[in-house]
Design a protein around this motif. Structure first.
Motif, PDB file in Angstrom:
ATOM      1  N   MET A   1      17.551 -25.192  10.544  1.00 18.27           N
ATOM      2  CA  MET A   1      17.085 -23.849  10.847  1.00 18.27           C
ATOM      3  C   MET A   1      15.852 -23.551  10.002  1.00 18.27           C
ATOM      4  O   MET A   1      15.756 -23.973   8.862  1.00 18.27           O
ATOM      5  CB  MET A   1      18.166 -22.825  10.525  1.00 18.27           C
ATOM      6  CG  MET A   1      19.338 -22.876  11.431  1.00 18.27           C
ATOM      7  SD  MET A   1      20.381 -21.441  11.124  1.00 18.27           S
ATOM      8  CE  MET A   1      21.819 -21.976  11.941  1.00 18.27           C
ATOM      9  N   SER A   2      14.994 -22.776  10.579  1.00 16.09           N
ATOM     10  CA  SER A   2      13.767 -22.475   9.850  1.00 16.09           C
ATOM     11  C   SER A   2      13.994 -21.326   8.876  1.00 16.09           C
ATOM     12  O   SER A   2      14.923 -20.524   9.013  1.00 16.09           O
ATOM     13  CB  SER A   2      12.654 -22.110  10.834  1.00 16.09           C
ATOM     14  OG  SER A   2      12.932 -20.852  11.411  1.00 16.09           O
ATOM     15  N   LYS A   3      13.132 -21.262   7.904  1.00 16.72           N
ATOM     16  CA  LYS A   3      13.249 -20.211   6.888  1.00 16.72           C
ATOM     17  C   LYS A   3      12.992 -18.837   7.495  1.00 16.72           C
ATOM     18  O   LYS A   3      13.588 -17.847   7.093  1.00 16.72           O
ATOM     19  CB  LYS A   3      12.262 -20.470   5.752  1.00 16.72           C
ATOM     20  CG  LYS A   3      12.653 -21.640   4.889  1.00 16.72           C
ATOM     21  CD  LYS A   3      11.706 -21.784   3.722  1.00 16.72           C
ATOM     22  CE  LYS A   3      12.124 -22.952   2.862  1.00 16.72           C
ATOM     23  NZ  LYS A   3      11.251 -23.121   1.710  1.00 16.72           N
ATOM     24  N   LYS A   4      12.095 -18.816   8.491  1.00 14.02           N
ATOM     25  CA  LYS A   4      11.791 -17.540   9.140  1.00 14.02           C
ATOM     26  C   LYS A   4      13.017 -17.001   9.882  1.00 14.02           C
ATOM     27  O   LYS A   4      13.334 -15.813   9.815  1.00 14.02           O
ATOM     28  CB  LYS A   4      10.641 -17.748  10.122  1.00 14.02           C
ATOM     29  CG  LYS A   4       9.614 -16.678  10.115  1.00 14.02           C
ATOM     30  CD  LYS A   4       8.535 -16.974  11.130  1.00 14.02           C
ATOM     31  CE  LYS A   4       7.200 -16.814  10.447  1.00 14.02           C
ATOM     32  NZ  LYS A   4       6.082 -16.932  11.372  1.00 14.02           N
ATOM     33  N   PHE A   5      13.707 -17.859  10.573  1.00 18.28           N
ATOM     34  CA  PHE A   5      14.900 -17.465  11.305  1.00 18.28           C
ATOM     35  C   PHE A   5      15.979 -16.949  10.349  1.00 18.28           C
ATOM     36  O   PHE A   5      16.621 -15.923  10.609  1.00 18.28           O
ATOM     37  CB  PHE A   5      15.424 -18.644  12.133  1.00 18.28           C
ATOM     38  CG  PHE A   5      16.693 -18.328  12.872  1.00 18.28           C
ATOM     39  CD1 PHE A   5      16.672 -17.495  13.978  1.00 18.28           C
ATOM     40  CD2 PHE A   5      17.909 -18.857  12.461  1.00 18.28           C
ATOM     41  CE1 PHE A   5      17.843 -17.192  14.663  1.00 18.28           C
ATOM     42  CE2 PHE A   5      19.084 -18.561  13.127  1.00 18.28           C
ATOM     43  CZ  PHE A   5      19.054 -17.729  14.236  1.00 18.28           C
ATOM     44  N   LEU A   6      16.171 -17.659   9.229  1.00 15.70           N
ATOM     45  CA  LEU A   6      17.163 -17.217   8.253  1.00 15.70           C
ATOM     46  C   LEU A   6      16.788 -15.866   7.646  1.00 15.70           C
ATOM     47  O   LEU A   6      17.657 -15.026   7.400  1.00 15.70           O
ATOM     48  CB  LEU A   6      17.317 -18.269   7.157  1.00 15.70           C
ATOM     49  CG  LEU A   6      18.021 -19.556   7.585  1.00 15.70           C
ATOM     50  CD1 LEU A   6      18.009 -20.561   6.449  1.00 15.70           C
ATOM     51  CD2 LEU A   6      19.433 -19.268   8.042  1.00 15.70           C
ATOM     52  N   ALA A   7      15.505 -15.651   7.434  1.00 15.15           N
ATOM     53  CA  ALA A   7      15.055 -14.368   6.892  1.00 15.15           C
ATOM     54  C   ALA A   7      15.331 -13.238   7.880  1.00 15.15           C
ATOM     55  O   ALA A   7      15.780 -12.155   7.498  1.00 15.15           O
ATOM     56  CB  ALA A   7      13.577 -14.435   6.545  1.00 15.15           C
ATOM     57  N   VAL A   8      15.074 -13.480   9.168  1.00 20.80           N
ATOM     58  CA  VAL A   8      15.311 -12.459  10.196  1.00 20.80           C
ATOM     59  C   VAL A   8      16.799 -12.161  10.314  1.00 20.80           C
ATOM     60  O   VAL A   8      17.216 -10.999  10.383  1.00 20.80           O
ATOM     61  CB  VAL A   8      14.712 -12.911  11.548  1.00 20.80           C
ATOM     62  CG1 VAL A   8      15.154 -11.990  12.674  1.00 20.80           C
ATOM     63  CG2 VAL A   8      13.203 -12.971  11.465  1.00 20.80           C
ATOM     64  N   VAL A   9      17.619 -13.215  10.332  1.00 19.81           N
ATOM     65  CA  VAL A   9      19.067 -13.018  10.433  1.00 19.81           C
ATOM     66  C   VAL A   9      19.590 -12.284   9.195  1.00 19.81           C
ATOM     67  O   VAL A   9      20.405 -11.362   9.298  1.00 19.81           O
ATOM     68  CB  VAL A   9      19.784 -14.369  10.633  1.00 19.81           C
ATOM     69  CG1 VAL A   9      21.286 -14.211  10.500  1.00 19.81           C
ATOM     70  CG2 VAL A   9      19.427 -14.955  11.983  1.00 19.81           C
ATOM     71  N   GLY A  10      19.103 -12.663   8.031  1.00 17.07           N
ATOM     72  CA  GLY A  10      19.520 -11.987   6.797  1.00 17.07           C
ATOM     73  C   GLY A  10      19.131 -10.526   6.799  1.00 17.07           C
ATOM     74  O   GLY A  10      19.901  -9.660   6.381  1.00 17.07           O
ATOM     75  N   SER A  11      17.946 -10.215   7.295  1.00 19.98           N
ATOM     76  CA  SER A  11      17.499  -8.825   7.391  1.00 19.98           C
ATOM     77  C   SER A  11      18.381  -8.038   8.357  1.00 19.98           C
ATOM     78  O   SER A  11      18.755  -6.892   8.088  1.00 19.98           O
ATOM     79  CB  SER A  11      16.055  -8.751   7.885  1.00 19.98           C
ATOM     80  OG  SER A  11      15.227  -9.549   7.119  1.00 19.98           O
TER      81      SER A  11
END
Length: 70
Positions: A1-11
């Protein structure tokens, strides 16, 4: 998974968690605590006012003395 996707999901999870906490009914009622604190502080402040007035008057008197005795 990309870091951007994890950041969006975390947000999204953080927003959802804060939104659900905002919609929850309050459990603690601090009305009685505020009333008790006010009830304790009112006589203490009333007792301290004459002392504060004396200290303030002494300070003003000292400054006036120093100003006019030069």
């Amino acid at each position: 998974m990309s870091k951007k996707f994890l950041a969006v999901v975390g947000s999204a999870v953080a927003v959802a968690a804060s939104a659900s906490a905002a919609l929850a009914t309050p459990v603690l009622d601090f009305t009685a605590v505020g009333t008790a604190v006010t009830g304790e502080l009112t006589p203490a402040i009333a007792a301290a006012m004459p002392i504060a007035g004396i200290v303030l008057a002494a300070g003003i008197g000292w400054k006036l003395y120093k100003r006019f005795t030069k």
